[in-house]
Design an enzyme around this catalytic site. Sequence first.
Site, PDB file in Angstrom:
ATOM      1  N   LYS A 215       0.834  -1.209   0.000  1.00 53.29           N
ATOM      2  CA  LYS A 215       0.000   0.000   0.000  1.00 53.29           C
ATOM      3  C   LYS A 215       0.873   1.265   0.000  1.00 53.29           C
ATOM      4  O   LYS A 215       0.658   2.202  -0.764  1.00 53.29           O
ATOM      5  CB  LYS A 215      -0.905  -0.022   1.237  1.00 53.29           C
ATOM      6  CG  LYS A 215      -1.601   1.274   1.542  1.00 53.29           C
ATOM      7  CD  LYS A 215      -2.672   1.557   0.527  1.00 53.29           C
ATOM      8  CE  LYS A 215      -3.182   2.961   0.650  1.00 53.29           C
ATOM      9  NZ  LYS A 215      -4.307   3.234  -0.218  1.00 53.29           N
ATOM     10  N   CYS A 269      -4.108  10.753   1.399  1.00 54.66           N
ATOM     11  CA  CYS A 269      -3.365   9.522   1.127  1.00 54.66           C
ATOM     12  C   CYS A 269      -1.948   9.818   0.666  1.00 54.66           C
ATOM     13  O   CYS A 269      -0.983   9.582   1.370  1.00 54.66           O
ATOM     14  CB  CYS A 269      -4.080   8.718   0.047  1.00 54.66           C
ATOM     15  SG  CYS A 269      -5.819   8.495   0.372  1.00 54.66           S
TER      16      CYS A 269
END
Length: 433
Positions: A215, A269
């Site tokens: 991720k 993010c």
Amino acid sequence: MNFNTLCVIGLGYIGLPTASTFAARGLRVLGVDINPRIIETLRRGDVHIHEPGLREEFQSALQTGRLTFDLQPGEADAFIIAVPTPFHEGELGEANGVQFKKADMRAVTSAAKSIVPYLRKGNLVVLESTSPPRTTVDLVRPILERSGLMAGRDFHLAYSPERVLPGQIMRELIENARVIGGITPESAEAGRALYAAFVQGQIIQTDATTAEMVKLMENTTRDVNIALANEFSRLAARFGVDVWEAISIASLHPRVKILSPGPGVGGHCISVDPWFFVESAPDITSLIYHARGVNDEQPRFVVELVRAALGSLKGRKIAALGLAYKPDVDDLRESPAAKVVYLLQNEGARVKTFEPFKPDGLPNMDCVPTLEAALQGAEAVILLVNHTRLRALTPETLRLLTPAKILVDAVNGWAGKDWQSAGFTFHRLGVGK
Ligand code: SAJ
């Protein structure tokens, strides 16, 4: 393995779409959030975030009676933790002469604690929140084991990152490949069995720390590549080149794909996650660290472009169009457009800002509810977000709404030639004279 009941902790941009999608596919889902206003809104049948397709999926799940909400978790076959992991406001770490932002893991810690009283043998717990490497094994596991049960033996524990793109969440949730990292292969298998309820993309099983790294690597790759594009835009401006033309030509090379320069990198993010690597290993992450710096500095280059276009900033009337962190979303978190507006204000400019997706805008700036109000009396118009609605503006419309003749396009949204031939002075980020 069969999962009939699920508890989703954290009902934000990821938790709510996930809870709704599972409920729509037949699971009985309890959605949990610590914010009573969110619970109240959802119980009323309303949604508190803007994401295409979410409202429809949510309401159809609600109608089945399988989706309920509470401030506390309850017993369930599986638990998903989807709470935010921002960085600590105002708390920096330091090591090897490098100052870095640190992940604020308090929401993950308290979500894990809240599960402990309800954890039973055979349960599955999945962490979805983006987290520094080893969070699942070093932070979440010991908290859950306070239940007296042992992870991997009595209950399953896995990390499965959300990887969906805001604006496309409902589709990508189903279609994207899904990584499930188990603390044991059996935990990964349990995770696969759960997500198979709706995931149509490939499901890849691995260990928890690999999934955490995957991720962070994805978002860091994007951040570093955008930093490179932003640096190219500075070089092009210095050498009298149009970076957009140069990028389109360079990208014809079969192994080159350059991303787009812009006012910087925002959102919760990409502007946050690379710090999780730097925080975890500051001695070996200099590229990642410096790329963050390049992107964080980028709003200043937009301000300099506006200064050059106007000759000065103090007292100048500017209409700033767009505040969101990227096109066609209502999310203002870490938005570089907002940083541009604050910097302009600090330089004494009088900025009126219009964000079509969030007319209330942000505090400490003059946010107006309509395009007309922003444009009225302006000397310059700056395009900070490439929203479809803003991109579609034409010289004919603008001419009726503003006396401004100076345009600054920070996102390559407008066709310069059309504006120039309509009598506007046009400046684009990354274009040298
Ligand atoms: N941006 C540029 N130039 C580009 C692309 C983006 O300046 O060429 C800017 C955007 O304007 C925005 C920021 O970067 O300010 C981030 O936008 P984005 O669309 O690249 O990504 P996010 O933050 O909306 O979503 C990302 C996605 N990750 C990747 O594409 C690798 C998404 O799949 C993740 O699920 C999401 O982060 C997340 O939640 O981690």
